[in-house]
Structure formats: C-alpha cells, structure tokens
Scaffold this motif. Structure first.
Motif, mmCIF file in Angstrom:
data_model
loop_
_atom_site.group_PDB
_atom_site.id
_atom_site.type_symbol
_atom_site.label_atom_id
_atom_site.label_comp_id
_atom_site.label_asym_id
_atom_site.label_seq_id
_atom_site.Cartn_x
_atom_site.Cartn_y
_atom_site.Cartn_z
ATOM 1 N N LEU A 6 41.974 35.961 29.247
ATOM 2 C CA LEU A 6 42.666 36.708 30.308
ATOM 3 C C LEU A 6 42.233 36.243 31.693
ATOM 4 N N LEU A 10 44.550 34.448 34.591
ATOM 5 C CA LEU A 10 44.600 34.965 35.956
ATOM 6 C C LEU A 10 44.331 33.849 36.960
ATOM 7 N N LEU A 33 38.466 41.213 40.265
ATOM 8 C CA LEU A 33 37.847 41.871 39.111
ATOM 9 C C LEU A 33 36.503 42.503 39.436
ATOM 10 N N ARG A 37 39.602 46.088 42.136
ATOM 11 C CA ARG A 37 40.641 46.244 41.105
ATOM 12 C C ARG A 37 41.802 47.060 41.635
ATOM 13 N N ARG A 41 45.679 45.886 41.536
ATOM 14 C CA ARG A 41 46.796 46.673 40.987
ATOM 15 C C ARG A 41 47.914 46.796 42.004
ATOM 16 N N ALA A 44 49.804 43.543 42.144
ATOM 17 C CA ALA A 44 50.678 43.382 40.976
ATOM 18 C C ALA A 44 51.922 44.242 41.133
ATOM 19 N N GLU B 48 47.555 42.539 35.995
ATOM 20 C CA GLU B 48 47.498 43.797 35.259
ATOM 21 C C GLU B 48 46.704 43.660 33.965
ATOM 22 N N ALA B 50 44.379 41.469 33.170
ATOM 23 C CA ALA B 50 42.954 41.260 33.408
ATOM 24 C C ALA B 50 42.292 42.549 33.906
ATOM 25 N N ILE B 51 42.955 43.239 34.840
ATOM 26 C CA ILE B 51 42.362 44.456 35.399
ATOM 27 C C ILE B 51 42.223 45.530 34.323
ATOM 28 N N GLU B 52 43.213 45.629 33.437
ATOM 29 C CA GLU B 52 43.132 46.639 32.371
ATOM 30 C C GLU B 52 42.040 46.325 31.364
#
Lengths: 201, 201
Positions: A6, A10, A33, A37, A41, A44, B48, B50-52
């Motif tokens: 992941l 990214l 990260l 975060r 979000r 995104a 999304e 990666a953040i999740e």
C-alpha cells in the motif's frame, strides 16, 4: 522492495504528479501517514469530488462544477472585454495579478494541425457565437508567444475582425526587473519590434 | 474568488502537502483536472487505502499494513544486526543505499522531554524486549546528529550496553564529494574528532 504494497502504491501515485520524483513522492507519502492523515483524507476527498464534478463553463470553457464559472456568473465583470487564453492556469495567473475585470474565453489548448487540434477542438465555434451574440467591444489575445500560440492568435484575430470587434494582443518584451543581458534573443526581438515613442502611454 | 468551490478546495488540499505553495497547488490541481483524471483517481484511492490500513510493524514499528513489515518478514535479513533510526524515511534512505542487510528499529521520533516524548513514547520498552528476546549481536545507532538525536542515541547505547549487546554509531563527517571550505563548523568538528589512523579500516 522494502516498502509495503500500500505504501509503494501511494508513492507511485504521488510520482504521477508533475515535478514529483521518487524522493519527493516518498517524502509526501511519509508526511501524510506519519503526520497528517486528516490532511490526506481531505486531499483524497477533494480529488474525488473535483474529478467527478468539475467540467467546463458553458460560456467560456473555464473549469467549474457549475453551469457558469464564478467569473462568468459575476455580474460585476465587464462583459464587453473578452480575454482569450489557452488554459485555466492562464486565467488564474491573470486573476492573481488583479488587473483585468473583463471575462475570458479558455481555448483549452492551441491550434496544432499535426496533433489533430483544429478550430473545432478549441471550441472556436462557441467563441464565434459569443462574438455574434454578446456585445463584445474588444478581444484581448493572451495566447502564449509560441509558434502555435501565435498562429492561434492570428486565426482568432481574423475571426474577431470579421465580426467587427476590435482585437488587441498583450505586449511581449523584457519582463519587469529582468536584465537585458540575460534575456533571450527572441524576447529581445519582440521588445525592439514593440518599442514605443517616449511619452506614449 | 475566481475559482469554483470544488477547485478551490482541491487547491487548498494540495497546499496542505509539505513544500507545496499556492502556485504549485494550482498547477497540480490543473494538471489532474485537465490532463490526468485517471492518475488523480488513483492518487485518491491510494491515499484512502494507505490511510485506512497502514499502521506499524509489530516488531520494528516501521510503517506497514501487515503484522510485520517487508523487512522484518524477509527471512534473508540478518536478525543479529539491528539499526535504530528515527523515522521510516530514514529506513528508506538506508535501503536505497543498499548497504545494510540487517533489520531496523524505528523510534518514530527522538527523546524530547519538553514535548513530553520520553522512552515510553518511542517504544523503547519494545526495543528492550527485542534486545532480550532476539539474538541481537550489534546495535547500530543511526539517529540524527541533532541534540535530541544524540541524547536518544546515548540513552539507547546505555540500554543496549546493559543488555550486553555491542553498540556502534554511524560516522559523521565531511560528505563524499563535499568540499571542506563549504562544510559547516559542527560537521568539521565531528570530522576532526572522528579522524582515524591512515591505513585503519
């Protein structure tokens, strides 16, 4: 690879942005990260919302999610002066200078027959309708000073001339604060050809 | 404002990234919307996902969406040599140099009592467990050469010493290709203090 899948995706997605190399992409991914975060979000979400909804202004082709862009929808803009530019980024640059109170027409490119980009692709039909239907007094050509930009300006100036509208071209020359010795020959040529009598404004 | 609301939000979201000012944010937003909506969708999805899902490796605290990061999960890495760094970005830099085949311990920061960051916040308990439970032969301290990085290195070197593990610190000095006259005094001090007998390796 030492990055988890992941994270690697990214980093690669960030690398897709212009001017972002591998190192910068890693820095951006780590920043999101490790430290932000919430900001990630938001980015995104903003990307998805803009990509889904932003299209072109019905009147000037600038980017907007509404029927009309904020400039065309603003009743205080002078509809009689129409500035023709190649891209929405050009609109932003002019708006930020804060020197223009008219409206725009955004070509979304320039004439480039070899790439199959003719008057149709630039929506010049729409521009012709505007020149015929709106009470435009002056068309200011602000296409780039490239060969294609000049050819596009030439084409539109004939169109506007036929419609009986005054046509002007923004000035090209030495940038303010620029030093003569560092300016390229092409710009110098424009600066000399565009010279004016002292006292003339 | 001359930007439509969704465009403005997108520009502001890009501005949240480190090193991205208003102009760059506008350029990125325009690029995505005019030329690469597919890439923009990919970036939104990667952010999304990666953040999740990305958290910390159970063993070394590096960023990963799995229980163990790819480095800890790799059976070919030398578990007897453990390199302590401050951030996942440091891991990336070392991995890209390709000179280290051991494993890492990522502090996610450095000791900073004034900011309330003590041994607990840096997960030094986890590091102590590793030193006790795994057969670590050498701890390489690669924290930054800042005051906090040095203090952190000092603290960990005592911890590792107590556990009977050999401790080393990476070398600080003139960077390769660097010219003496442009190097700062602090670095020169390190370079002089760290000098070695010629022929010594």
């Amino acid at each position: 690879m030492s990055l988890s899948p992941l994270l690697e995706s990214l980093v690669e997605a960030f690398q897709g942005l212009p001017g972002v190399g591998r190192k910068t992409a890693q820095r951006l991914a780590m920043h999101v990260l490790e430290r932000d975060r919430e900001g990630g979000r938001r980015l995104a979400g903003a990307l998805e919302a803009a990509i889904e909804n932003v299209g072109h202004c019905r009147r000037c082709r600038n980017l907007t999610e509404d029927e009309l862009c904020p400039i065309c929808a603003n009743p205080r803009r002078d509809r009689e002066v129409l500035c023709v530019v190649e891209t929405p980024a050009d609109v932003m640059a002019i708006e930020q200078a804060g020197i223009f109170s008219g409206v725009y027409h955004v070509l979304m490119g320039h004439l480039s027959p070899l790439d199959g980009i003719g008057p149709e692709e630039l929506g010049l039909g729409l521009l012709a309708e505007r020149l015929a239907g709106e009470s435009v007094r002056e068309v200011i050509l602000a296409t780039n000073s490239t060969v294609e930009g000049e050819a596009t300006a030439q084409y539109i100036s004939e169109m506007a001339g036929d419609a009986g509208v005054e046509v002007t071209r923004i000035a090209y020359g030495i940038p303010m604060g620029g030093e003569l010795e560092y300016v390229d020959g092409n710009t110098l040529t424009h600066a000399f050809n565009g010279r004016r009598a002292v006292g003339d404004r």
